[in-house]
Design a protein around this motif. Structure first.
Motif, PDB file in Angstrom:
ATOM      1  N   GLU A 183       5.459   8.858   2.158  1.00 48.86           N
ATOM      2  CA  GLU A 183       5.481   9.957   1.720  1.00 48.86           C
ATOM      3  C   GLU A 183       4.275  10.429   0.574  1.00 48.86           C
ATOM      4  O   GLU A 183       4.222  11.080  -0.318  1.00 48.86           O
ATOM      5  CB  GLU A 183       6.814  10.887   1.184  1.00 48.86           C
ATOM      6  N   GLY A 184       3.428   9.683   0.490  1.00 49.13           N
ATOM      7  CA  GLY A 184       2.379   9.509  -0.375  1.00 49.13           C
ATOM      8  C   GLY A 184       1.006  10.682  -0.307  1.00 49.13           C
ATOM      9  O   GLY A 184       1.546  11.548   0.300  1.00 49.13           O
ATOM     10  N   THR A 185       0.065  10.322  -0.830  1.00 49.14           N
ATOM     11  CA  THR A 185      -1.174  11.301  -0.409  1.00 49.14           C
ATOM     12  C   THR A 185      -1.909  11.393   0.786  1.00 49.14           C
ATOM     13  O   THR A 185      -2.552  12.439   1.190  1.00 49.14           O
ATOM     14  CB  THR A 185      -2.168  11.211  -1.719  1.00 49.14           C
ATOM     15  N   GLY A 186      -1.478  10.610   1.620  1.00 51.81           N
ATOM     16  CA  GLY A 186      -2.188  10.463   2.952  1.00 51.81           C
ATOM     17  C   GLY A 186      -3.586   9.908   2.974  1.00 51.81           C
ATOM     18  O   GLY A 186      -3.972   9.630   1.766  1.00 51.81           O
ATOM     19  N   ILE A 187      -4.362  10.137   3.977  1.00 49.17           N
ATOM     20  CA  ILE A 187      -5.477   9.489   4.163  1.00 49.17           C
ATOM     21  C   ILE A 187      -6.388  10.847   4.528  1.00 49.17           C
ATOM     22  O   ILE A 187      -6.467  11.524   5.445  1.00 49.17           O
ATOM     23  CB  ILE A 187      -5.729   8.425   5.522  1.00 49.17           C
TER      24      ILE A 187
ATOM     25  N   ASN B 228       0.751  -1.281  -0.170  1.00 48.36           N
ATOM     26  CA  ASN B 228       0.004   0.094  -0.110  1.00 48.36           C
ATOM     27  C   ASN B 228       0.954   1.184   0.011  1.00 48.36           C
ATOM     28  O   ASN B 228       0.732   2.128  -0.679  1.00 48.36           O
ATOM     29  CB  ASN B 228      -0.915   0.002   1.281  1.00 48.36           C
ATOM     30  N   ALA B 229       1.826   1.265   0.785  1.00 48.02           N
ATOM     31  CA  ALA B 229       2.970   2.520   0.961  1.00 48.02           C
ATOM     32  C   ALA B 229       3.442   2.710  -0.326  1.00 48.02           C
ATOM     33  O   ALA B 229       3.658   3.863  -0.973  1.00 48.02           O
ATOM     34  CB  ALA B 229       3.888   2.233   2.150  1.00 48.02           C
TER      35      ALA B 229
ATOM     36  N   GLU C 221       6.895   8.773  -7.132  1.00 46.51           N
ATOM     37  CA  GLU C 221       8.324   8.211  -7.823  1.00 46.51           C
ATOM     38  C   GLU C 221       9.773   8.663  -6.941  1.00 46.51           C
ATOM     39  O   GLU C 221       9.412  10.133  -6.551  1.00 46.51           O
ATOM     40  CB  GLU C 221       8.606   8.942  -9.143  1.00 46.51           C
ATOM     41  N   ARG C 222      10.663   8.001  -6.629  1.00 41.15           N
ATOM     42  CA  ARG C 222      11.766   8.348  -5.971  1.00 41.15           C
ATOM     43  C   ARG C 222      11.265   8.884  -4.347  1.00 41.15           C
ATOM     44  O   ARG C 222      12.126   9.663  -3.783  1.00 41.15           O
ATOM     45  CB  ARG C 222      12.590   9.548  -6.530  1.00 41.15           C
ATOM     46  N   GLY C 223      10.214   8.364  -3.946  1.00 45.87           N
ATOM     47  CA  GLY C 223      10.076   8.603  -2.588  1.00 45.87           C
ATOM     48  C   GLY C 223      10.816   7.686  -1.542  1.00 45.87           C
ATOM     49  O   GLY C 223      11.557   7.085  -1.921  1.00 45.87           O
ATOM     50  N   LYS C 224      10.427   7.724  -0.397  1.00 41.09           N
ATOM     51  CA  LYS C 224      10.953   7.029   0.600  1.00 41.09           C
ATOM     52  C   LYS C 224       9.927   6.531   1.712  1.00 41.09           C
ATOM     53  O   LYS C 224       8.835   7.109   1.964  1.00 41.09           O
ATOM     54  CB  LYS C 224      11.967   8.119   1.726  1.00 41.09           C
TER      55      LYS C 224
ATOM     56  N   ASN D 136       1.689  11.669   8.245  1.00 38.56           N
ATOM     57  CA  ASN D 136       3.003  12.096   8.188  1.00 38.56           C
ATOM     58  C   ASN D 136       3.272  13.377   8.029  1.00 38.56           C
ATOM     59  O   ASN D 136       2.414  14.150   7.441  1.00 38.56           O
ATOM     60  CB  ASN D 136       3.584  10.990   7.220  1.00 38.56           C
ATOM     61  N   SER D 137       4.481  13.912   8.350  1.00 40.02           N
ATOM     62  CA  SER D 137       4.963  15.121   8.180  1.00 40.02           C
ATOM     63  C   SER D 137       6.252  15.252   7.122  1.00 40.02           C
ATOM     64  O   SER D 137       6.982  14.497   7.370  1.00 40.02           O
ATOM     65  CB  SER D 137       5.246  15.875   9.416  1.00 40.02           C
ATOM     66  N   PRO D 138       6.165  16.285   6.059  1.00 40.56           N
ATOM     67  CA  PRO D 138       4.888  16.959   5.735  1.00 40.56           C
ATOM     68  C   PRO D 138       3.877  16.265   4.969  1.00 40.56           C
ATOM     69  O   PRO D 138       2.835  16.903   4.938  1.00 40.56           O
ATOM     70  CB  PRO D 138       5.717  17.932   4.943  1.00 40.56           C
ATOM     71  N   LYS D 139       4.054  15.272   4.412  1.00 39.54           N
ATOM     72  CA  LYS D 139       2.913  14.843   3.688  1.00 39.54           C
ATOM     73  C   LYS D 139       3.019  12.921   3.878  1.00 39.54           C
ATOM     74  O   LYS D 139       4.157  12.520   4.259  1.00 39.54           O
ATOM     75  CB  LYS D 139       2.972  14.827   2.102  1.00 39.54           C
ATOM     76  N   GLY D 140       1.837  12.226   3.500  1.00 40.31           N
ATOM     77  CA  GLY D 140       1.965  10.909   3.616  1.00 40.31           C
ATOM     78  C   GLY D 140       1.282  10.222   4.823  1.00 40.31           C
ATOM     79  O   GLY D 140       0.563  10.981   5.391  1.00 40.31           O
ATOM     80  N   ALA D 141       1.346   8.975   5.094  1.00 37.61           N
ATOM     81  CA  ALA D 141       0.578   8.426   6.125  1.00 37.61           C
ATOM     82  C   ALA D 141       1.548   7.795   6.960  1.00 37.61           C
ATOM     83  O   ALA D 141       2.590   7.143   6.309  1.00 37.61           O
ATOM     84  CB  ALA D 141      -0.581   7.577   5.752  1.00 37.61           C
TER      85      ALA D 141
END
Length: 366
Positions: free
Chosen positions: A303-307, A274-275, A281-284, A352-357
């Motif tokens: 570091e995705g779109t979050g929920i 899911n993550a 691309e090139r995320g962590k 997550n900060s600054p973005k993601g979940a």
């Protein structure tokens, strides 16, 4: 501006202060917990009218990131200030000020200082009640959600059992029919599609049974570091496809837990896949395994779109998905929830900060 105050003036000031206290108490009593900014504006206005020189004064109320000023604030002000406290922590302040060019510290009456402290205390009490109310609402929603998931678990268990027999029949008779269609290429291809569809449906049933905790478990004490590392190594092609970096940290070289190895692997697989899916691309992706006194936490952050808040209470429900049609069945997280529940653990998600979940899985050590 600082004339000697007469007995009559003192009486007028007391009436103004008592009127302010009554007004503020009424405002707080009638205010909803969602109207904090409007409430603070009304309190600031009431407090400004209660001081000795309202035309010359300004009132500033700060609460967390909100600041409201009634009147013209001056940089060269002489002022009195009182902290707003909630559960013993400073949450903000209330300030009354005058221009330093026209007034001195003697411009403030002792009663005005007491009034300021009382108003700050009233606001602090309101913030405490607001926080308690919010926690009660969260607890209520969690109880309702657990109830819904329990009902869903019972329903899906029944569905899974009901589907197993007809699926077994479809697969069995399809295999028998293959012998009769040896010379019929088109017929064999059609049968192959039927068999593949039945196998796919059987896998969905298995996931439903995982969600409802109907699958037998093989609980053994294992070093979960090894299981997690092996699961992540199998996902390397998926990481490489999107050029995603994966960082794994363990608080100890060996962390032992009594778990079902296959089910733990499935939890890691589903959460990490899911993550990866929602990561750019090139995320962590960070995976932190932390051993505590009473439990072990596995934190998976992306570091995705979050929920979206609107989806936060539904993500563990079966068949709920935000992925496009064809990209997911909506069973991954419900399966994860069922497995963790059967291990007497918990799973929550955070922004997550600054973005993601961030998904936080907690397994008890005993």
């Amino acid at each position: 501006m600082e004339n000697q105050i007469t007995l009559e003036d003192k009486l007028k000031e007391r009436i103004k202060e008592l009127t302010c206290l009554y007004r503020v108490s009424s405002l707080i009593k009638d205010s909803g917990f969602n109207d904090l900014k409007e409430l603070l504006k009304e309190i600031a206005l009431s407090l400004k009218e209660a001081v000795r020189f309202p035309e010359e004064a300004f009132v500033e109320i700060k609460v967390d990131n909100f600041v409201f000023v009634e009147g013209q604030k001056r940089e060269d002000a002489i002022f009195i200030i009182s902290a707003i406290k909630s559960f013993g922590k400073i949450k903000g302040s209330v300030t009354i000020g005058y221009s330093k060019q026209k007034f001195s510290e003697n411009s403030f009456l002792e009663e005005e200082k007491l009034l300021l402290h009382q108003i700050a205390s009233e606001i602090g009490d309101f913030l405490e009640r607001k926080e308690i109310n919010e926690k009660e609402e969260i607890a209520k929603r969690q109880i309702e959600r657990v109830g819904r998931l329990t009902i869903l678990g019972e329903i899906t268990a029944g569905i899974a059992h009901e589907l197993n027999t007809p699926l077994a029949n479809i697969l069995g008779f399809s295999e028998l029919l293959k012998e009769q269609y040896k010379g019929d290429k088109v017929g064999r291809e059609d049968l192959k599609k039927i068999i593949n569809s039945a196998i796919y449906s059987r896998e969905v049933v298995k996931k439903l049974m995982f969600f409802s905790c109907e699958m037998p478990q093989q609980m053994v004490s294992v070093d979960i570091n090894i299981i997690i590392n092996e699961a992540i190594s199998l996902l390397k092609p998926s990481f490489n496809k999107k050029h995603i970096r994966c960082n794994i940290t363990f608080s100890s070289d060996e962390i032992y837990l009594k778990v079902d190895k296959i089910q733990l692997t499935q939890v890691i697989f589903n959460l990490v896949i899911n993550a990866i899916y929602f990561s750019p691309e090139r995320g962590k992706i960070d995976i932190n395994v932390i051993e505590k006194t009473k439990n072990v936490q596995i934190r998976i952050s992306d570091e995705g779109t979050g929920i979206e808040p609107a989806n936060s209470e539904n993500i563990f429900n079966p068949f709920f998905t935000t992925k496009p049609t064809g990209d997911g069945s909506g069973l991954g997280l419900s399966v994860v929830h069922g497995i963790i529940k059967s291990h007497k653990g918990t799973i929550i998600h955070q922004p997550n900060s600054p973005k993601g979940a961030i998904f936080v899985v907690s397994f008890p050590k005993s």
